[in-house]
Write a protein that holds these residues in place. Structure first.
Motif, short mmCIF file in Angstrom:
data_model
loop_
_atom_site.label_atom_id
_atom_site.label_comp_id
_atom_site.label_asym_id
_atom_site.label_seq_id
_atom_site.Cartn_x
_atom_site.Cartn_y
_atom_site.Cartn_z
N LEU A 273 40.77 75.46 88.29
CA LEU A 273 40.98 75.11 89.70
C LEU A 273 42.42 74.62 89.91
N ALA A 274 42.88 73.74 89.04
CA ALA A 274 44.24 73.21 89.16
C ALA A 274 45.28 74.30 88.93
N MET A 275 45.02 75.22 87.99
CA MET A 275 45.98 76.28 87.74
C MET A 275 46.06 77.24 88.92
N GLY A 276 44.94 77.46 89.59
CA GLY A 276 44.97 78.27 90.81
C GLY A 276 45.84 77.63 91.86
N GLY B 62 45.42 84.17 90.15
CA GLY B 62 44.54 83.02 90.00
C GLY B 62 43.21 83.39 89.39
N LEU B 63 42.65 84.52 89.83
CA LEU B 63 41.38 84.99 89.27
C LEU B 63 41.55 85.37 87.80
N GLY B 64 42.68 86.01 87.48
CA GLY B 64 42.94 86.37 86.09
C GLY B 64 43.09 85.15 85.18
N LEU B 65 43.79 84.15 85.68
CA LEU B 65 43.92 82.91 84.90
C LEU B 65 42.56 82.25 84.71
N GLY B 66 41.76 82.24 85.78
CA GLY B 66 40.42 81.67 85.67
C GLY B 66 39.59 82.39 84.62
N TRP C 181 36.52 79.53 90.06
CA TRP C 181 37.24 78.29 90.33
C TRP C 181 38.75 78.53 90.38
N GLY C 182 39.25 79.47 89.59
CA GLY C 182 40.67 79.82 89.68
C GLY C 182 41.00 80.41 91.03
N LEU C 183 40.09 81.21 91.57
CA LEU C 183 40.27 81.81 92.89
C LEU C 183 40.25 80.75 93.99
#
Length: 259
Positions: A70-73, A107-111, A158-160
């Protein structure tokens, strides 16, 4: 695709992404190991003697560490506002929808990356300790596989959500502190209140509760007597949160001035 590659490079050229990933892996793996060890204590309320119960050691990341993707998104969007580089990005690519779309994909990829690594660490720590204790790990059972897949999908979402939150707030410090306060303090208290006031489990309507439900139940669920039969509603609810935050973030990103 060019914009997506550009966004990925912006993240990959900093130390933030892997430091957060390492912290998530250590945090999740430590909790997974603690869960298994706690189940061996005399009079422990944790009993990991079946596939339906052992999953709480494997999917502990969705219960305690979803704040990391979440924070990285959030960082994916707010980094450029903090460094005042967003204007340059929009000059290079005037299509704000294209830029925002690339950030959501990033963001989705990082998640997804964070979810796979954290889940693998939890499974390794949990199953390894169970093997040392001479207990079955149930890694090939349907409930465990379904729970692990649910954990990966939920953490990716959550990344999204973080991208949407970052686009809405823009200020990195405010956004990151805000998600920490909301996820670590406000929502856990709200879920406790909901569980105390309701005769049935409706905690999955809250974001964190939806993530727990999507994973087929977590340590939090077990300790609070919440049933694990709301996996589909959990997926749908968390997906709805992701859509709403992404839509609101898109509105803010494409409507307002860059700085």
């Amino acid at each position: 695709m060019t914009q997506v590659v550009s966004e990925i490079r912006k993240v990959a050229t900093t130390w933030t992404w892997w430091l957060v990933l390492a912290a998530m892996a250590v945090y999740s793996g430590g909790f997974a190991a603690f869960t298994v060890l706690a189940s061996t204590l005399e009079r422990s309320p944790l009993q990991l003697g079946s596939p339906e119960t052992v999953v709480v050691a494997y999917n502990v990341a969705i219960a305690v560490a979803y704040v990391f993707p979440l924070a990285m998104g959030v960082v994916v969007v707010t980094n450029e506002y903090r460094s005042k580089l967003i204007a340059q990005t929009l000059l290079a690519n005037p299509s704000r929808w294209s830029v925002y779309g690339a950030k959501t994909v990033t963001g989705l990829g990082l998640g997804l990356l964070y979810s796979v690594v954290a889940t693998a660490v939890c499974v390794g720590a949990g199953a390894g300790l169970l093997a040392l204790l001479g207990e079955p790990a149930y890694l090939t059972s349907a409930p465990v596989i379904g729970s692990l897949l649910g954990t990966v999908v939920a953490l990716s979402l959550w990344g999204l959500i973080g991208v949407g939150v970052g686009a809405l707030v823009r200020n990195q410090v405010v956004a990151v502190v805000g998600v920490l306060v909301l996820t670590q303090f406000v929502e856990p208290m709200a879920r406790s209140v909901v569980l105390g006031l309701s005769d049935s489990d409706v905690s999955w309507v809250l974001p964190g509760g939806a993530g727990d439900a999507a994973a087929g139940g977590t340590l939090y669920s077990m300790m609070n007597g919440v049933s694990a039969d709301s996996q589909l509603p959990g997926f749908l609810m968390l997906g709805a949160y992701a859509l709403v935050f992404c839509a609101l973030g898109a509105w803010r990103f494409t409507r307002y001035e860059a700085a």
